[in-house]
Write a protein that holds these residues in place. Structure first.
Motif, PDB file in Angstrom:
ATOM      1  N   SER A   7      -4.971   3.564  -0.948  1.00 14.22           N
ATOM      2  CA  SER A   7      -3.679   4.332  -1.350  1.00 14.22           C
ATOM      3  C   SER A   7      -3.605   4.865  -0.340  1.00 14.22           C
ATOM      4  O   SER A   7      -2.417   6.141  -1.263  1.00 14.22           O
ATOM      5  CB  SER A   7      -5.259   5.359  -2.757  1.00 14.22           C
ATOM      6  OG  SER A   7      -5.440   5.646  -2.325  1.00 14.22           O
ATOM      7  N   CYS A  21      -7.451  17.019  -4.181  1.00 11.80           N
ATOM      8  CA  CYS A  21      -7.673  17.868  -5.326  1.00 11.80           C
ATOM      9  C   CYS A  21      -7.941  18.838  -5.363  1.00 11.80           C
ATOM     10  O   CYS A  21      -7.710  20.155  -6.020  1.00 11.80           O
ATOM     11  CB  CYS A  21      -8.201  17.004  -6.590  1.00 11.80           C
ATOM     12  SG  CYS A  21      -7.283  15.276  -7.039  1.00 11.80           S
ATOM     13  N   CYS A  43      -1.554  10.757   1.866  1.00 10.46           N
ATOM     14  CA  CYS A  43      -1.165  10.685   0.711  1.00 10.46           C
ATOM     15  C   CYS A  43       0.291  10.572   0.358  1.00 10.46           C
ATOM     16  O   CYS A  43       0.637  11.155   1.059  1.00 10.46           O
ATOM     17  CB  CYS A  43      -1.409  11.405  -0.565  1.00 10.46           C
ATOM     18  SG  CYS A  43      -4.086  11.169  -0.484  1.00 10.46           S
ATOM     19  N   GLY A  46       3.668  13.637  -3.644  1.00 12.73           N
ATOM     20  CA  GLY A  46       2.786  13.201  -5.140  1.00 12.73           C
ATOM     21  C   GLY A  46       1.927  13.531  -5.665  1.00 12.73           C
ATOM     22  O   GLY A  46       1.368  13.446  -6.742  1.00 12.73           O
ATOM     23  N   THR A  47       1.273  12.773  -4.360  1.00 14.91           N
ATOM     24  CA  THR A  47      -0.244  12.346  -4.813  1.00 14.91           C
ATOM     25  C   THR A  47      -1.315  13.567  -4.061  1.00 14.91           C
ATOM     26  O   THR A  47      -0.877  13.609  -3.087  1.00 14.91           O
ATOM     27  CB  THR A  47      -0.441  10.743  -5.169  1.00 14.91           C
ATOM     28  OG1 THR A  47      -0.486  10.399  -3.716  1.00 14.91           O
ATOM     29  CG2 THR A  47       0.008   9.908  -5.760  1.00 14.91           C
ATOM     30  N   CYS A  55      -5.699   8.066  -3.213  1.00 12.70           N
ATOM     31  CA  CYS A  55      -4.669   8.775  -3.615  1.00 12.70           C
ATOM     32  C   CYS A  55      -4.381   8.666  -5.223  1.00 12.70           C
ATOM     33  O   CYS A  55      -4.660   7.925  -5.508  1.00 12.70           O
ATOM     34  CB  CYS A  55      -4.034   8.678  -2.544  1.00 12.70           C
ATOM     35  SG  CYS A  55      -3.962   9.362  -1.280  1.00 12.70           S
ATOM     36  N   VAL A  56      -4.330  10.364  -6.015  1.00 13.26           N
ATOM     37  CA  VAL A  56      -3.810  10.052  -7.181  1.00 13.26           C
ATOM     38  C   VAL A  56      -3.378  10.924  -7.527  1.00 13.26           C
ATOM     39  O   VAL A  56      -2.938  12.014  -6.949  1.00 13.26           O
ATOM     40  CB  VAL A  56      -5.348  10.320  -8.128  1.00 13.26           C
ATOM     41  CG1 VAL A  56      -6.692   9.679  -7.795  1.00 13.26           C
ATOM     42  CG2 VAL A  56      -6.066  11.780  -7.808  1.00 13.26           C
ATOM     43  N   PRO A  57      -2.150  11.224  -8.238  1.00 13.34           N
ATOM     44  CA  PRO A  57      -1.229  11.948  -9.211  1.00 13.34           C
ATOM     45  C   PRO A  57      -2.272  13.517  -9.951  1.00 13.34           C
ATOM     46  O   PRO A  57      -3.402  13.310  -9.995  1.00 13.34           O
ATOM     47  CB  PRO A  57      -0.968  11.013 -10.329  1.00 13.34           C
ATOM     48  CG  PRO A  57      -1.646  10.606 -11.099  1.00 13.34           C
ATOM     49  CD  PRO A  57      -2.261   9.852 -10.109  1.00 13.34           C
ATOM     50  N   ALA A  58      -1.504  14.486  -9.739  1.00 19.54           N
ATOM     51  CA  ALA A  58      -2.079  16.135 -10.036  1.00 19.54           C
ATOM     52  C   ALA A  58      -2.580  16.126 -11.797  1.00 19.54           C
ATOM     53  O   ALA A  58      -3.743  16.565 -11.698  1.00 19.54           O
ATOM     54  CB  ALA A  58      -1.164  16.590  -9.647  1.00 19.54           C
ATOM     55  N   THR A  59      -2.092  15.065 -12.211  1.00 23.96           N
ATOM     56  CA  THR A  59      -3.106  14.895 -13.526  1.00 23.96           C
ATOM     57  C   THR A  59      -4.242  13.952 -13.513  1.00 23.96           C
ATOM     58  O   THR A  59      -5.096  13.652 -14.671  1.00 23.96           O
ATOM     59  CB  THR A  59      -2.361  13.543 -14.602  1.00 23.96           C
ATOM     60  OG1 THR A  59      -0.950  13.035 -14.155  1.00 23.96           O
ATOM     61  CG2 THR A  59      -0.722  15.024 -14.834  1.00 23.96           C
ATOM     62  N   SER A  60      -4.885  13.802 -12.487  1.00 22.58           N
ATOM     63  CA  SER A  60      -6.144  12.275 -12.444  1.00 22.58           C
ATOM     64  C   SER A  60      -6.745  13.521 -11.784  1.00 22.58           C
ATOM     65  O   SER A  60      -7.682  13.802 -11.423  1.00 22.58           O
ATOM     66  CB  SER A  60      -5.435  11.410 -11.811  1.00 22.58           C
ATOM     67  OG  SER A  60      -5.138  10.146 -12.840  1.00 22.58           O
ATOM     68  N   CYS A  61      -6.213  14.645 -11.488  1.00 20.70           N
ATOM     69  CA  CYS A  61      -7.298  15.657 -10.387  1.00 20.70           C
ATOM     70  C   CYS A  61      -8.214  16.059 -11.236  1.00 20.70           C
ATOM     71  O   CYS A  61      -7.444  17.503 -12.478  1.00 20.70           O
ATOM     72  CB  CYS A  61      -6.393  16.700  -9.638  1.00 20.70           C
ATOM     73  SG  CYS A  61      -6.339  15.470  -8.392  1.00 20.70           S
TER      74      CYS A  61
END
Length: 83
Positions: A7, A21, A43, A46-47, A55-61
């Motif tokens: 990622s 996160c 990352c 935006g991740t 590495c994840v989007p903010a909504t997954s943090c």
């Protein structure tokens, strides 16, 4: 060029801390220290790096409150205040 984990993305001249996160909720004091730009894995824009190292989007943090993880969709109640 090094091979990055799945990622992460290899970039040249990284001059900021890895976006995490945890740093979205709790300030990372080590990020206020300047450093010489380096090449390496980070990352994508935006991740954010989660606790599992992906590495994840903010909504997954998850959120963090006083060092503890608060999973998505949950809230804390402390002295009549909802966090």
């Amino acid at each position: 060029m090094a091979t990055c984990p799945k990622s992460l993305t290899y970039r040249y001249n990284i001059s900021t801390c890895l976006p995490t996160c945890r740093a979205r909720s709790d300030e990372d004091v080590t990020c206020s220290i300047g450093f010489v730009p380096v090449d390496g894995c980070t990352c994508p824009d935006g991740t954010f790096l989660d606790d599992a190292g992906a590495c994840v989007p903010a909504t997954s943090c998850p959120c963090y409150f006083q060092g503890s993880v608060v999973p998505n969709g949950e809230s804390l109640h402390e002295q009549g205040i909802v966090w």
